[in-house]
Design an enzyme around this catalytic site. Sequence first.
Site, PDB file in Angstrom:
ATOM      1  N   ILE A   1     133.072 -46.562 102.450  1.00 35.43           N
ATOM      2  CA  ILE A   1     134.027 -46.411 101.357  1.00 35.43           C
ATOM      3  C   ILE A   1     135.387 -46.072 101.975  1.00 35.43           C
ATOM      4  CG2 ILE A   1     134.418 -45.367  99.115  1.00 35.43           C
ATOM      5  CD1 ILE A   1     131.643 -46.728  99.518  1.00 35.43           C
TER       6      ILE A   1
ATOM      7  N   GLY B   1     138.031 -39.166  97.190  1.00 32.88           N
ATOM      8  CA  GLY B   1     138.107 -37.966  96.373  1.00 32.88           C
ATOM      9  C   GLY B   1     136.763 -37.279  96.218  1.00 32.88           C
TER      10      GLY B   1
ATOM     11  N   GLY C   1     135.115 -33.095 102.957  1.00 35.29           N
ATOM     12  CA  GLY C   1     135.539 -32.106 101.983  1.00 35.29           C
ATOM     13  C   GLY C   1     137.054 -32.062 101.902  1.00 35.29           C
TER      14      GLY C   1
ATOM     15  N   ASN D   1     144.701 -43.673 103.866  1.00 38.22           N
ATOM     16  CA  ASN D   1     144.664 -44.139 105.259  1.00 38.22           C
ATOM     17  C   ASN D   1     143.825 -45.414 105.320  1.00 38.22           C
ATOM     18  OD1 ASN D   1     145.847 -41.521 106.368  1.00 38.22           O
ATOM     19  ND2 ASN D   1     143.980 -40.763 105.408  1.00 38.22           N
TER      20      ASN D   1
ATOM     21  N   CYS E   1     144.023 -35.518 105.408  1.00 35.98           N
ATOM     22  CA  CYS E   1     143.428 -34.306 104.836  1.00 35.98           C
ATOM     23  C   CYS E   1     143.521 -33.126 105.791  1.00 35.98           C
ATOM     24  CB  CYS E   1     141.975 -34.553 104.440  1.00 35.98           C
ATOM     25  SG  CYS E   1     140.928 -35.103 105.803  1.00 35.98           S
TER      26      CYS E   1
ATOM     27  N   LEU F   1     136.089 -36.463 108.997  1.00 34.32           N
ATOM     28  CA  LEU F   1     135.894 -35.126 109.533  1.00 34.32           C
ATOM     29  C   LEU F   1     134.926 -34.356 108.645  1.00 34.32           C
ATOM     30  CD1 LEU F   1     139.663 -34.288 110.269  1.00 34.32           C
ATOM     31  CD2 LEU F   1     138.036 -35.571 111.682  1.00 34.32           C
TER      32      LEU F   1
ATOM     33  N   GLU G   1     146.127 -27.953  98.152  1.00 37.37           N
ATOM     34  CA  GLU G   1     146.389 -29.137  98.976  1.00 37.37           C
ATOM     35  C   GLU G   1     147.372 -30.043  98.234  1.00 37.37           C
ATOM     36  OE1 GLU G   1     143.760 -32.426 101.426  1.00 37.37           O
ATOM     37  OE2 GLU G   1     143.144 -31.932  99.382  1.00 37.37           O
TER      38      GLU G   1
END
Length: 591
Positions: free
Chosen positions: A118, A203, A221, A123, A254, A423, A344
Amino acid sequence: MPGTSLADRDLSSIQQARGLAARAAAAARELAGFTQERIDAILEAMHQAALPLAEEWARLAVEETGFGNVTDKKLKNLFSTVDLYHHIREMKTIGVLGSDPHAPVVEIASPVGVVAAIIPSTNPTSTAIYKIFISVKAGNAVVLSPHPHAQSCIARVAATLAQAAESAGAPPGTITCMTEPALEGTNELMRHKSVGVILATGGTGLVRAAYSSGKPAFGVGPGNVPAFVDRTADVAKAARDILSGKCFDNGVLCSSENAVVADAPIAETLASEMIAAGACFLDDEEAARLARFAVHDDGSLNTAIVGKSAETIARMSGLTAPPGTRCLVARLSGVGREHPLSREKLSPILAFYAEDGWEACCARVLEILQYGGMGHTMAIHSQDRDLIMKFALAKPVFRICVNTPASVGAVGLTTALEPSMTLGCGALGGNITSDNIMPRHLLNLKRVAFETRTFQEAAPEETTVAAAEPRRAPALPPAPALIPPRTTPPPPTAPEMQELRSRVMSAVERRINPARAHPSGASPAAPVAAAPSTRPAGRVQRQSPTPVPFVSEADVRQALLENRCIVIDARTIITPSARDLGQEHRVFQHI
């Protein structure tokens, strides 16, 4: 399909997902018979095909999505094409992995078959390159499901790499990409019987869908990365690094810095150095205006700011920023819904905190991570190695970038971490791993285990367990040094760690609820979750005497395990992930 109506697009997407998964499964069966040399030849062909297109693909991504900038997206494309390639090129991923024919256990790589990848819009091309490279290196076929807003640029990458792979001997269907992206088709792909594993980048909702698909999944996450600047830091370098990390590709990684926590003695010097590096500090009224524009009343991010430049965001929100402004900075006094810019932001916007002493800074960093970013990344700028290790031991993140930009340090561009665009955040972030995802995560290992002693030797008659001779593992050669030799302080003892946790949690409690603060030297505050009532088991209990001041996702999970509710009021700080999970299971009781 050209001419597909909106009403039928979901059905078309589902059908395409099924067809591509079936093609990939056929390719995977053929790839399973390839040698390491054949796989590596395919990887080399893809590397050579991608090299000259890094800038073209970057421009396509910016034009289609409106996120980021061409210069930095080109660097990310080259990172996946060059840095990643050279890191994995010599990896043994096919057949017998060990070289010792006399080893008592022989490990044999077994590809998972089909990878459902996915791809996000933030990016898009760099993540597509990365996921294709690690999937094929592990001997798998891969089907890409692109974000609808980045469909064309991702499809271009997939088509180019597929052609290169097939020219080097890969079977047709090794690399494919959905051209009818829709949520229904993505869900069908993730659940398809031929898919072996899911690589989900996107998301929170998409990652949760991947985890609930019934397939093994590697998700990510959310990041809410704090950068702590200690009084011993090289302040000028720290300012440059923080701005470089935050502004890289307009903040869409992220792992980008989202808050600066400065030790009070150097806070104003740091602010001055940040201004010299292109930061624009806002006054209270300007910060409030930016917060109202950037974050909706429900706490969600205004996607209009994502990946935009600081000057563009300033104009959109009605602010005036000096020419050349790279980043907008708001001084904040707290964390949570009452301080919207503490979350964020996926854009060149930073929160700035000044705290006196490393313990107060430590507490503030912990608050920021609990508000979103558990398990992800933080940065620390310091020359005090002992303090760095204290932070490393105490902080709930799995990447701590030292004296380097967090955004690119976490992915491995400026550090020795493995180069990765996915990550893991470990159990703290709801992920299966805390690793930077590599080809080894897309393999299963067969283990051929030879007898090392007979059953009679392992369980001799009339021999007690206590008297049995213990098995001794063979001596192993010393591990190579990962860092240059230097004097390293011993890690804190258990009592020292207990005192450290106590002092940090006391500082957190004093900030969240000064009236309940413990005196110096007392034990840390009681758990934030409400105490269980005496109601019968079998449903979530909804009784508790007082509202709690703060709720993280870990608190909600603990409440579910203990079959109780969490009482909150308008002043309770709730992290986004905690709110989603708590509302889903109706854990919260409002008073």
